[in-house]
Design an enzyme around this catalytic site. Structure first.
Site, PDB file in Angstrom:
ATOM      1  N   GLU A  95     -10.199  -5.831   2.067  1.00  0.00           N
ATOM      2  CA  GLU A  95      -8.656  -5.368   2.220  1.00  0.00           C
ATOM      3  C   GLU A  95      -8.134  -6.114   3.941  1.00  0.00           C
ATOM      4  O   GLU A  95      -6.951  -6.512   3.613  1.00  0.00           O
ATOM      5  CB  GLU A  95      -8.357  -3.966   2.167  1.00  0.00           C
TER       6      GLU A  95
ATOM      7  N   HIS B  96       1.088  -1.161   0.063  1.00  0.00           N
ATOM      8  CA  HIS B  96      -0.002   0.044   0.077  1.00  0.00           C
ATOM      9  C   HIS B  96       1.141   1.195  -0.004  1.00  0.00           C
ATOM     10  O   HIS B  96       1.857   1.573   1.022  1.00  0.00           O
ATOM     11  CB  HIS B  96      -0.812  -0.121   1.254  1.00  0.00           C
TER      12      HIS B  96
ATOM     13  N   THR C 188      -2.826  -0.434   9.320  1.00  0.00           N
ATOM     14  CA  THR C 188      -4.256  -0.024   9.560  1.00  0.00           C
ATOM     15  C   THR C 188      -4.917  -1.615   9.423  1.00  0.00           C
ATOM     16  O   THR C 188      -6.156  -1.869   8.922  1.00  0.00           O
ATOM     17  CB  THR C 188      -5.215   0.670   8.591  1.00  0.00           C
TER      18      THR C 188
HETATM   19  C1  GAL Z   1      -6.722   4.597   2.424  1.00  0.00           C
HETATM   20  C2  GAL Z   1      -7.400   4.057   0.943  1.00  0.00           C
HETATM   21  C3  GAL Z   1      -8.263   2.949   1.491  1.00  0.00           C
HETATM   22  C4  GAL Z   1      -7.424   1.945   2.401  1.00  0.00           C
HETATM   23  C5  GAL Z   1      -6.905   2.775   3.478  1.00  0.00           C
HETATM   24  C6  GAL Z   1      -6.073   1.775   4.613  1.00  0.00           C
HETATM   25  O1  GAL Z   1      -5.741   5.550   1.822  1.00  0.00           O
HETATM   26  O2  GAL Z   1      -7.796   4.921   0.125  1.00  0.00           O
HETATM   27  O3  GAL Z   1      -8.601   2.220   0.457  1.00  0.00           O
HETATM   28  O4  GAL Z   1      -6.737   1.253   1.622  1.00  0.00           O
HETATM   29  O5  GAL Z   1      -6.041   3.600   2.932  1.00  0.00           O
HETATM   30  O6  GAL Z   1      -5.987   2.393   5.716  1.00  0.00           O
END
Ligand code: GAL
Ligand code: UDP
Ligand code: MN
Length: 304
Positions: free
Chosen positions: A256, A188, A200
């Protein structure tokens, strides 16, 4: 006079040499440094793919010889179709697995609205109708069930590999055969240098996605691999999602969170650096943007 000129020229040359050496050293130190600060291999020895680590020609040659074929799944349900699908597909035609056999599987509730595209050689597109769940969370999570079913009924008969994408993204650079592997996870963009405690993961012990710690934080906007591996992943996530529903819980980041749990228990064999799914913020580690997040308009696009 002649001697003076000669000496003067020599001095100029020496200066030029110094400037040249300084520039070269500067470029080397900084380019080298830029690559030193990113991780290129996991503790379980899986490669993390960054620009500069691979020879695209060699990878393409190998996969063309092996006749590797790739399925790409993408969901465009409700307002996401008009907003994103055309850009996603036209950009995939320019950058995704060029030279290999590619089949797009487009899942939508409005098959008639799928844009007509002239596809390159060895490339085809199949539209598959799906229902539109009323909650956006379910549209996102239930993809796992559809992906698993379609791998079983269709994709595995035509493709060795399958890659599953969110539609709200655009290809910007080569996304080629170097990304192919048995089980492929995307790091990510928001967390590739973040400390463990800020990842997260789902932290609710009541959810099947609960994790105390993990390796990396993976992005569900893209995952892939050999058909059988991706089917295992999709089955695992779907089971977790359904068990959570029975227990009246929903994981923090939906599919996710379950995907992160899966890859913690079943380590991916190849990781894609954030170059393969970048957000929009400029960053010196990202030498090539291969896929970029499209602007999100949740308020107007998502079902309530
Ligand atoms: C964000 C994203 C989400 C999810 C999240 C996880 O930036 O838009 O889809 O992946 O992070 O913390
Ligand atoms: N999706 C869709 N219609 C919706 C909601 C989601 O087609 O109304 C699909 C689409 O492929 C989207 C993916 O599910 O990219 C995941 O949702 P989203 O991109 O909104 O999640 P985020 O990337 O913000 O976590
Ligand atoms: Mn998305």
């Amino acid at each position: 006079m002649f001697h003076y000129l000669l000496a003067h020229n020599c001095e100029n040359n020496v200066n030029l040499l110094f400037i040249w050496l300084f520039n070269i050293t500067f470029v080397f130190i900084f380019r080298f440094r830029a690559r030193q600060v990113v991780e290129t291999r996991t503790s379980w020895k899986a490669p993390i793919i960054w620009e500069g680590m691979f020879d695209p020609k060699l990878y393409d040659q190998k996969h063309i010889q092996k006749k590797s074929s790739v399925g790409l799944t993408v969901f465009a349900v409700g307002r996401y179709l008009d907003a994103y699908l055309k850009t996603f597909l036209t950009s995939a035609e320019q950058h995704f697995m060029l030279g290999l056999q590619v089949t797009y599987y487009v899942f939508t509730d409005q098959p008639d609205k799928v844009p007509h595209l002239e596809l390159g050689p060895q490339r085809s597109l199949k539209v598959i109708q799906v229902e539109k769940h009323s909650r956006w969370q379910d549209i996102s999570m239930m993809r796992m069930k559809t992906i698993s079913d379609t791998i079983e009924s269709e994709i595995r008969h035509h493709c060795n590999y399958v890659f599953c994408f969110d539609v709200d993204q655009e290809f910007k650079g080569r996304f080629g055969s170097e990304a192919l592997g048995d089980s492929v996870a995307q790091i990510h963009a928001g967390f590739y240098k973040a400390p463990q405690q800020s990842l997260t993961y789902d932290r609710n012990p009541k959810s099947k996605a609960f994790m105390e710690c993990g390796d990396y934080y993976y992005h569900a906007a893209l995952f892939g691999g050999l058909c059988e591996h991706v089917k295992n992943l999709a089955d695992y996530c779907f089971l977790g999602i359904m068990e959570d529903k029975l227990n009246n819980v929903e994981a923090l980041w939906h599919d996710e969170s379950h995907l992160n749990k899966y890859f913690w228990l079943h380590k991916p064999t190849r990781l894609l650096s954030p170059e393969y799914c970048w957000d929009r913020v400029p960053n010196k580690d990202i030498q090539v943007i291969r896929l970029i997040w499209a602007p999100k308009h949740y308020d107007t696009l998502r079902t309530k």
